[in-house]
Enzyme design. Structure first.
Site, mmCIF file in Angstrom:
data_model
loop_
_atom_site.group_PDB
_atom_site.id
_atom_site.type_symbol
_atom_site.label_atom_id
_atom_site.label_comp_id
_atom_site.label_asym_id
_atom_site.label_seq_id
_atom_site.Cartn_x
_atom_site.Cartn_y
_atom_site.Cartn_z
ATOM 1 N N HIS A 1 -3.008 4.095 15.994
ATOM 2 C CA HIS A 1 -3.524 2.813 16.353
ATOM 3 C C HIS A 1 -2.213 1.650 16.608
ATOM 4 O O HIS A 1 -1.816 0.939 15.481
ATOM 5 C CB HIS A 1 -4.513 2.331 15.393
ATOM 6 C CG HIS A 1 -5.003 0.966 15.665
ATOM 7 N ND1 HIS A 1 -6.389 0.866 15.273
ATOM 8 C CD2 HIS A 1 -4.759 -0.046 16.583
ATOM 9 C CE1 HIS A 1 -7.027 -0.291 15.714
ATOM 10 N NE2 HIS A 1 -5.959 -0.725 16.575
ATOM 11 N N GLU B 1 -5.826 4.339 19.837
ATOM 12 C CA GLU B 1 -6.877 3.322 19.504
ATOM 13 C C GLU B 1 -6.068 1.847 19.675
ATOM 14 O O GLU B 1 -4.864 1.685 19.462
ATOM 15 C CB GLU B 1 -7.302 3.362 18.143
ATOM 16 C CG GLU B 1 -7.913 4.547 17.787
ATOM 17 C CD GLU B 1 -8.672 4.659 16.331
ATOM 18 O OE1 GLU B 1 -7.910 4.148 15.524
ATOM 19 O OE2 GLU B 1 -9.785 5.320 16.182
ATOM 20 N N HIS C 1 -13.396 5.387 9.861
ATOM 21 C CA HIS C 1 -12.838 4.320 8.848
ATOM 22 C C HIS C 1 -13.333 4.688 7.631
ATOM 23 O O HIS C 1 -14.579 4.754 7.298
ATOM 24 C CB HIS C 1 -13.212 3.008 9.685
ATOM 25 C CG HIS C 1 -12.659 1.853 9.112
ATOM 26 N ND1 HIS C 1 -11.401 1.631 9.588
ATOM 27 C CD2 HIS C 1 -12.331 1.237 7.757
ATOM 28 C CE1 HIS C 1 -10.762 0.492 8.737
ATOM 29 N NE2 HIS C 1 -11.538 0.541 7.802
HETATM 30 C C1 DXP Z 1 -10.352 1.747 14.068
HETATM 31 C C2 DXP Z 1 -10.253 2.004 12.775
HETATM 32 O O1 DXP Z 1 -11.099 2.090 12.173
HETATM 33 C C3 DXP Z 1 -9.032 2.849 12.472
HETATM 34 O O2 DXP Z 1 -8.717 3.952 13.199
HETATM 35 C C4 DXP Z 1 -7.800 1.957 12.429
HETATM 36 O O3 DXP Z 1 -6.736 2.459 13.006
HETATM 37 C C5 DXP Z 1 -7.449 1.490 11.031
HETATM 38 O O4 DXP Z 1 -6.331 0.511 11.298
HETATM 39 P P1 DXP Z 1 -5.165 0.359 9.978
HETATM 40 O O5 DXP Z 1 -4.536 2.063 9.910
HETATM 41 O O6 DXP Z 1 -4.121 -0.271 10.463
HETATM 42 O O7 DXP Z 1 -6.096 0.004 8.812
HETATM 43 N N1 LIG Z 2 -10.686 5.513 13.907
HETATM 44 C C1 LIG Z 2 -10.857 5.658 12.555
HETATM 45 C C2 LIG Z 2 -9.326 6.242 12.221
HETATM 46 O O1 LIG Z 2 -8.665 6.650 13.040
HETATM 47 C C3 LIG Z 2 -8.893 6.435 10.802
HETATM 48 O O2 LIG Z 2 -9.359 5.401 9.763
HETATM 49 P P1 LIG Z 2 -9.074 5.448 8.384
HETATM 50 O O3 LIG Z 2 -9.320 6.997 8.071
HETATM 51 O O4 LIG Z 2 -7.654 5.306 8.381
HETATM 52 O O5 LIG Z 2 -9.935 4.623 7.603
#
Ligand code: DXP
Ligand SMILES: NCC(=O)COP(=O)(O)O
Length: 255
Positions: free
Chosen positions: A52, A83, A204
């Site tokens: 992300h 993402e 998440h």
């Molecule tokens: C979209 C989502 O829920 C996660 O993939 C996101 O990448 C979390 O971002 P952080 O790792 O910056 O908290």
């Molecule tokens: N889209 C969710 C992700 O890539 C990871 O979320 P998290 O496990 O770091 O909360």
């Protein structure tokens, strides 16, 4: 056991390596390596890597995306999922790298973490051309969505390929008296998504503790992307043992 839980094959594990990059960025030493994390996780059986690359580059930087895209060319079986918010910097990465999948997330630039999905139909007009552009590049499009069965028809009308269920509310309800009610909302949303032909991802705050319950009750999940809890586990157990542990959890959910 929900019979629909077996819709399709067992769900894929995509490891989000944001938090490896976050730790790396606290010194100018290049360690821990994002690439080595990805390699170790794939060698241990993960099916994909998720990043992300937020506009503030707090963790994943553009160079990480470039390096992972090049590295994953040697892993044809592994999926690359990028993402981000397509109205910010995300589409530059899509145009440059054409990942297997892009997940559109409605985050603001300074957001602490992702904490909500898209609002439809309000967001539809600006999402439509971006969905079409990504798909024209051969990239599967997933929309980050809150659990809401009534929104699935609008997602399908936009032509998105999948939804990613935002699972924080499930994770925070896990083990509480709210668990059953909150989980029922995800089950209903997934059922509604399947009815309109959408694929289903989830992510998440998923973890080794809560993942099995989710997969046993939410039908048709094709991919879970997990980062924060998995990397935390890897600090204690190492990447290989951690990924194998998550794969065992996934396997038992379908047993
Ligand atoms: C979209 C989502 O829920 C996660 O993939 C996101 O990448 C979390 O971002 P952080 O790792 O910056 O908290
Ligand atoms: N889209 C969710 C992700 O890539 C990871 O979320 P998290 O496990 O770091 O909360």
């Amino acid at each position: 056991m929900n019979p629909l839980a077996h819709a399709g094959s067992r769900c894929a594990l995509s490891v989000n390596v944001n938090k490896v990059a976050l730790l790396r960025n606290t010194r100018h030493l290049g360690i821990p390596s994002v690439l080595r994390a990805a390699e170790q996780c794939l060698l241990a059986g993960a099916q994909g890597i998720t990043v992300h690359p937020r506009p503030d580059a707090r963790h994943i930087r553009p160079g990480d995306v470039d390096d992972l895209a090049a590295f994953l060319k040697d892993w044809p079986q592994a999926e690359f999922n990028i993402e981000g918010n397509p109205t910010q910097n995300l589409m530059d990465f899509v145009r440059k790298h054409r990942p297997h999948q892009v997940t559109f997330v409605p985050d603001s630039e300074d957001q602490f973490t992702s904490d909500h999905g898209w609002t439809l139909p309000q967001d539809a007009e600006r999402l439509q051309p971006l969905i079409r552009e990504a798909q024209a590049l051969g990239v599967r499009v997933s929309l980050f969505m809150d659990p809401n069965p009534a929104a699935m028809a609008a997602v399908a009308a936009l032509g998105a390929d999948r939804i990613e269920l935002y699972t924080e509310t499930f994770a925070s309800a896990f083990g509480t008296e709210r668990q059953a009610d909150v989980l029922a909302g995800f089950t209903a949303t997934a059922g509604a998504a399947l009815k309109v032909g959408l694929g289903i991802n989830a992510g998440h705050d998923l973890s080794r503790d809560n993942l099995s319950l989710f997969l046993r009750h939410v039908p048709g999940v094709q991919e879970v992307s997990i980062g924060h809890a998995l990397v935390a586990d890897a600090l204690e157990m190492g990447y290989a043992e951690t990924v194998k542990a998550y794969q065992r959890v996934i396997a038992t959910a379908y047993a």
